[in-house]
Write a protein that holds these residues in place. Structure first.
Motif, PDB file in Angstrom:
ATOM      1  N   VAL A  77       0.848  -1.193   0.000  1.00 41.45           N
ATOM      2  CA  VAL A  77       0.000   0.000   0.000  1.00 41.45           C
ATOM      3  C   VAL A  77       0.881   1.239   0.000  1.00 41.45           C
ATOM      4  CG1 VAL A  77      -1.807   1.283   1.202  1.00 41.45           C
ATOM      5  CG2 VAL A  77      -1.787  -1.231   1.286  1.00 41.45           C
ATOM      6  N   LEU A  78       0.688   2.106  -0.992  1.00 36.73           N
ATOM      7  CA  LEU A  78       1.369   3.390  -1.086  1.00 36.73           C
ATOM      8  C   LEU A  78       0.365   4.500  -0.803  1.00 36.73           C
ATOM      9  CD1 LEU A  78       3.364   2.746  -4.391  1.00 36.73           C
ATOM     10  CD2 LEU A  78       4.013   2.151  -2.054  1.00 36.73           C
ATOM     11  N   MET A  79       0.859   5.709  -0.599  1.00 34.47           N
ATOM     12  CA  MET A  79      -0.047   6.825  -0.278  1.00 34.47           C
ATOM     13  C   MET A  79       0.353   8.100  -0.986  1.00 34.47           C
ATOM     14  SD  MET A  79      -1.035   6.635   3.729  1.00 34.47           S
ATOM     15  CE  MET A  79      -1.261   5.066   4.552  1.00 34.47           C
ATOM     16  N   ARG A  80      -0.672   8.848  -1.339  1.00 32.15           N
ATOM     17  CA  ARG A  80      -0.521  10.255  -1.697  1.00 32.15           C
ATOM     18  C   ARG A  80      -0.856  11.021  -0.420  1.00 32.15           C
ATOM     19  NH1 ARG A  80      -1.738  11.541  -7.281  1.00 32.15           N
ATOM     20  NH2 ARG A  80      -3.210  13.114  -6.569  1.00 32.15           N
ATOM     21  N   SER A  81       0.188  11.479   0.282  1.00 25.51           N
ATOM     22  CA  SER A  81       0.021  12.056   1.616  1.00 25.51           C
ATOM     23  C   SER A  81      -0.791  13.340   1.577  1.00 25.51           C
ATOM     24  CB  SER A  81       1.385  12.337   2.246  1.00 25.51           C
ATOM     25  OG  SER A  81       2.155  11.162   2.328  1.00 25.51           O
ATOM     26  N   PRO A  82      -1.487  13.659   2.684  1.00 20.68           N
ATOM     27  CA  PRO A  82      -2.269  14.901   2.724  1.00 20.68           C
ATOM     28  C   PRO A  82      -1.362  16.111   2.805  1.00 20.68           C
ATOM     29  CG  PRO A  82      -2.253  13.881   4.884  1.00 20.68           C
ATOM     30  CD  PRO A  82      -1.566  12.912   3.951  1.00 20.68           C
ATOM     31  N   GLY A  83      -1.868  17.247   2.388  1.00 21.00           N
ATOM     32  CA  GLY A  83      -1.117  18.496   2.461  1.00 21.00           C
ATOM     33  C   GLY A  83      -1.961  19.591   3.068  1.00 21.00           C
ATOM     34  N   ARG A  84      -1.468  20.195   4.139  1.00 23.98           N
ATOM     35  CA  ARG A  84      -2.193  21.280   4.797  1.00 23.98           C
ATOM     36  C   ARG A  84      -2.241  22.488   3.885  1.00 23.98           C
ATOM     37  NH1 ARG A  84      -1.311  25.807   7.917  1.00 23.98           N
ATOM     38  NH2 ARG A  84      -2.630  26.047   9.764  1.00 23.98           N
ATOM     39  N   ASN A  85      -3.380  23.177   3.845  1.00 20.50           N
ATOM     40  CA  ASN A  85      -3.512  24.379   3.047  1.00 20.50           C
ATOM     41  C   ASN A  85      -2.700  25.509   3.664  1.00 20.50           C
ATOM     42  OD1 ASN A  85      -5.322  23.109   1.306  1.00 20.50           O
ATOM     43  ND2 ASN A  85      -7.080  23.646   2.582  1.00 20.50           N
ATOM     44  N   GLY A  86      -2.134  26.362   2.819  1.00 20.25           N
ATOM     45  CA  GLY A  86      -1.391  27.502   3.334  1.00 20.25           C
ATOM     46  C   GLY A  86      -0.288  27.918   2.377  1.00 20.25           C
ATOM     47  N   PRO A  87       0.247  29.130   2.542  1.00 24.88           N
ATOM     48  CA  PRO A  87       1.243  29.667   1.594  1.00 24.88           C
ATOM     49  C   PRO A  87       2.545  28.885   1.569  1.00 24.88           C
ATOM     50  CG  PRO A  87       1.012  31.102   3.522  1.00 24.88           C
ATOM     51  CD  PRO A  87      -0.109  30.106   3.584  1.00 24.88           C
ATOM     52  N   VAL A  88       2.988  28.345   2.728  1.00 27.11           N
ATOM     53  CA  VAL A  88       4.237  27.587   2.743  1.00 27.11           C
ATOM     54  C   VAL A  88       4.090  26.324   1.895  1.00 27.11           C
ATOM     55  CG1 VAL A  88       5.859  26.326   4.189  1.00 27.11           C
ATOM     56  CG2 VAL A  88       4.915  28.511   4.986  1.00 27.11           C
ATOM     57  N   MET A  89       2.975  25.623   2.057  1.00 29.92           N
ATOM     58  CA  MET A  89       2.765  24.397   1.295  1.00 29.92           C
ATOM     59  C   MET A  89       2.626  24.677  -0.195  1.00 29.92           C
ATOM     60  SD  MET A  89       2.809  21.202   1.943  1.00 29.92           S
ATOM     61  CE  MET A  89       2.517  21.171   3.711  1.00 29.92           C
ATOM     62  N   GLU A  90       2.057  25.816  -0.545  1.00 30.05           N
ATOM     63  CA  GLU A  90       1.886  26.137  -1.960  1.00 30.05           C
ATOM     64  C   GLU A  90       3.226  26.197  -2.687  1.00 30.05           C
ATOM     65  OE1 GLU A  90      -0.775  26.303  -3.889  1.00 30.05           O
ATOM     66  OE2 GLU A  90      -1.881  25.624  -2.132  1.00 30.05           O
ATOM     67  N   ARG A  91       4.255  26.627  -1.984  1.00 27.44           N
ATOM     68  CA  ARG A  91       5.584  26.715  -2.599  1.00 27.44           C
ATOM     69  C   ARG A  91       6.063  25.351  -3.068  1.00 27.44           C
ATOM     70  NH1 ARG A  91      11.177  28.176   0.670  1.00 27.44           N
ATOM     71  NH2 ARG A  91      12.610  27.707  -1.047  1.00 27.44           N
ATOM     72  N   PHE A  92       5.731  24.313  -2.318  1.00 25.89           N
ATOM     73  CA  PHE A  92       6.226  22.982  -2.621  1.00 25.89           C
ATOM     74  C   PHE A  92       5.202  22.117  -3.352  1.00 25.89           C
ATOM     75  CE2 PHE A  92       8.546  24.378   1.191  1.00 25.89           C
ATOM     76  CZ  PHE A  92       9.846  24.238   0.743  1.00 25.89           C
ATOM     77  N   ARG A  93       4.031  22.654  -3.650  1.00 29.06           N
ATOM     78  CA  ARG A  93       2.981  21.835  -4.241  1.00 29.06           C
ATOM     79  C   ARG A  93       3.374  21.195  -5.579  1.00 29.06           C
ATOM     80  NH1 ARG A  93      -1.689  21.189  -2.096  1.00 29.06           N
ATOM     81  NH2 ARG A  93      -1.514  23.074  -0.834  1.00 29.06           N
ATOM     82  N   PRO A  94       4.087  21.885  -6.476  1.00 26.56           N
ATOM     83  CA  PRO A  94       4.478  21.208  -7.725  1.00 26.56           C
ATOM     84  C   PRO A  94       5.324  19.960  -7.490  1.00 26.56           C
ATOM     85  CG  PRO A  94       4.705  23.580  -7.957  1.00 26.56           C
ATOM     86  CD  PRO A  94       4.409  23.325  -6.513  1.00 26.56           C
ATOM     87  N   ARG A  95       6.238  20.009  -6.515  1.00 24.44           N
ATOM     88  CA  ARG A  95       7.037  18.823  -6.207  1.00 24.44           C
ATOM     89  C   ARG A  95       6.159  17.707  -5.639  1.00 24.44           C
ATOM     90  NH1 ARG A  95      12.144  20.938  -2.717  1.00 24.44           N
ATOM     91  NH2 ARG A  95      13.185  22.256  -4.277  1.00 24.44           N
ATOM     92  N   MET A  96       5.238  18.087  -4.753  1.00 26.72           N
ATOM     93  CA  MET A  96       4.352  17.081  -4.165  1.00 26.72           C
ATOM     94  C   MET A  96       3.567  16.377  -5.254  1.00 26.72           C
ATOM     95  SD  MET A  96       2.981  19.311  -0.922  1.00 26.72           S
ATOM     96  CE  MET A  96       1.725  18.119  -0.460  1.00 26.72           C
ATOM     97  N   GLU A  97       3.036  17.141  -6.187  1.00 27.03           N
ATOM     98  CA  GLU A  97       2.223  16.542  -7.240  1.00 27.03           C
ATOM     99  C   GLU A  97       3.067  15.698  -8.193  1.00 27.03           C
ATOM    100  OE1 GLU A  97      -0.135  19.724  -8.832  1.00 27.03           O
ATOM    101  OE2 GLU A  97      -1.395  19.809  -7.023  1.00 27.03           O
ATOM    102  N   GLU A  98       4.324  16.095  -8.404  1.00 31.27           N
ATOM    103  CA  GLU A  98       5.234  15.245  -9.179  1.00 31.27           C
ATOM    104  C   GLU A  98       5.468  13.926  -8.459  1.00 31.27           C
ATOM    105  OE1 GLU A  98       9.894  15.171 -10.743  1.00 31.27           O
ATOM    106  OE2 GLU A  98       9.025  17.050 -10.007  1.00 31.27           O
ATOM    107  N   LEU A  99       5.663  14.001  -7.155  1.00 33.04           N
ATOM    108  CA  LEU A  99       5.863  12.790  -6.349  1.00 33.04           C
ATOM    109  C   LEU A  99       4.652  11.875  -6.435  1.00 33.04           C
ATOM    110  CD1 LEU A  99       7.470  11.239  -4.100  1.00 33.04           C
ATOM    111  CD2 LEU A  99       6.238  12.681  -2.444  1.00 33.04           C
ATOM    112  N   TYR A 100       3.460  12.447  -6.323  1.00 32.90           N
ATOM    113  CA  TYR A 100       2.258  11.621  -6.288  1.00 32.90           C
ATOM    114  C   TYR A 100       1.920  11.037  -7.658  1.00 32.90           C
ATOM    115  CZ  TYR A 100       1.811  13.764  -1.703  1.00 32.90           C
ATOM    116  OH  TYR A 100       2.051  14.187  -0.421  1.00 32.90           O
TER     117      TYR A 100
END
Length: 270
Positions: free
Chosen positions: A117-140
Motif C-alpha cells: 500500500v502506497l499513499m498520496r500524503s495529505p497536504g495542509r492548506n497555506g502559503p508555505v505548502m503552496e511553494r512545494f505543491r508542484p514537487r508534491m504533485e510530481e511525487l504523487y
C-alpha cells in the motif's frame, strides 16, 4: 458475495507520518493511523502481528537503506510505504533521485508481501505548502505510476479536501491531529477492501474564524517552537530522528498481551 481478505500481519515503514506524530497517548508516546489500523485488524484476526519501522525525519534514501530490506524479510500480508515528502519539502531536492529510490523500494517490497500500500500524503492548506505543491504533485504522479506497474494499492489522502482543513493539523502545522490519524486509518482500511465504518472524507462543521490577535499569537508560537528549530536542523544537517529507534521494530503479536501492568498500547486500546 466476495469475502473480505484476511490480513494476519502488517508492517508499516516511513517517517513521522507513519510513526504517528502528533497523536499523543496519555503516556506521551505516539499512536497514529498505523497503530489504529493494526488494532482494528487484530480485532478480526487471531494471532495478528504488527511491526512499525517508521522514524520521524527520515528521507526516502534512509527509508530504503534502513527499513525496506527489514520489512521485506518479514513477508507480511500488508506493507505500507509512505516516504519522499520530507525530501520534497526541503529547499534543495533532486526529484529524479527521489523517484528512483521509490522505484527501488517498491521493487524490493512488492514481491515479498501480500499487499503493498502506497499513499498520496495529505497536504495542509497555506502559503508555505503552496511553494512545494508542484514537487508534491510530481511525487504523487510517480507513486500512481509505480503502483500501477507493481499492482500496489494507493490511498489518495491528497485528493481529500477535508485533510487540508487546518483543524486536522497539530500546532506544528506538519503533523495530523488524533482525528486526522483516525480518518487516515479508516481510509487505509477501506482501501484494503474492508467494510467502511464511516465516511472519512466527510467535511468538518463550518469553522468559526479566529480573530486577528489569535492568528498572530498562533503564528508566533509556530515560528518560535517549530519553524526556527526546523530551520536550525536543516542548516546543521541534523534530523529529529537522529539516533531514534523504530517504534515497533519486530513483527510481534498485537496488541501486547495484558500482563497486569498496563502499558501504553494496551491502555490505549482498552
Amino acid at each position: 458475495m466476495e469475502i473480505p481478505a484476511k490480513y494476519a500481519s502488517f508492517v508499516a515503514i516511513g517517517d513521522s507520518f507513519t510513526e504517528g506524530m502528533s497523536d499523543l497517548r496519555p503516556d506521551g508516546s505516539y499512536r497514529g493511523w498505523a497503530d489504529l489500523l493494526a488494532a482494528r485488524l487484530a480485532a478480526r484476526t487471531p494471532g495478528f502481528r504488527y511491526a512499525n519501522l517508521a522514524v520521524r525525519g527520515k528521507l526516502i534514501g534512509q527509508i530504503v537503506d534502513e527499513q525496506v530490506d527489514r520489512a521485506a524479510t518479514m513477508n507480511a500480508d500488508v506493507v505500507t510505504l509512505v516516504g519522499g515528502l520530507n525530501d520534497a519539502l526541503r529547499p534543495k531536492c533532486d526529484m529524479g533521485r527521489v523517484r528512483g529510490l521509490l522505484d527501488e523500494a517498491v521493487e524490493r517490497l512488492a514481491p515479498s508481501c501480500g499487499r503493498l500500500v502506497l499513499m498520496r500524503s495529505p497536504g495542509r492548506n497555506g502559503p508555505v505548502m503552496e511553494r512545494f505543491r508542484p514537487r508534491m504533485e510530481e511525487l504523487y504522479t510517480h507513486i500512481d505510476a509505480i503502483a500501477a506497474r507493481h499492482g500496489a494499492l494507493v490511498v489518495d489522502l491528497y485528493g481529500a479536501p477535508v485533510l487540508g482543513d487546518q483543524r486536522l493539523w497539530d500546532v506544528d502545522r506538519l503533523h495530523l491531529t488524533a482525528e486526522g490519524h483516525r480518518r487516515v486509518a479508516e481510509a487505509v482500511w477501506q482501501t484494503l477492501g474492508l467494510a467502511p465504518e464511516e465516511d472519512w472524507r466527510e467535511p468538518l462543521p463550518p469553522a468559526v474564524p479566529a480573530g486577528w490577535a489569535a492568528r498572530r499569537t498562533a503564528d508566533l508560537r509556530f515560528s518560535r517552537e517549530y519553524l526556527l528549530p526546523w530551520i536550525g536542523r536543516r542548516l546543521t544537517g541534523r534530523s529529529s530522528g537522529d539516533g531514534r529507534p523504530a517504534k515497533r521494530p519486530e513483527l510481534l503479536p498485537y496488541p501486547v498481551p495484558f500482563t497486569g501492568e498496563p502499558d501504553g498500547e494496551t491502555a490505549a486500546l482498552s
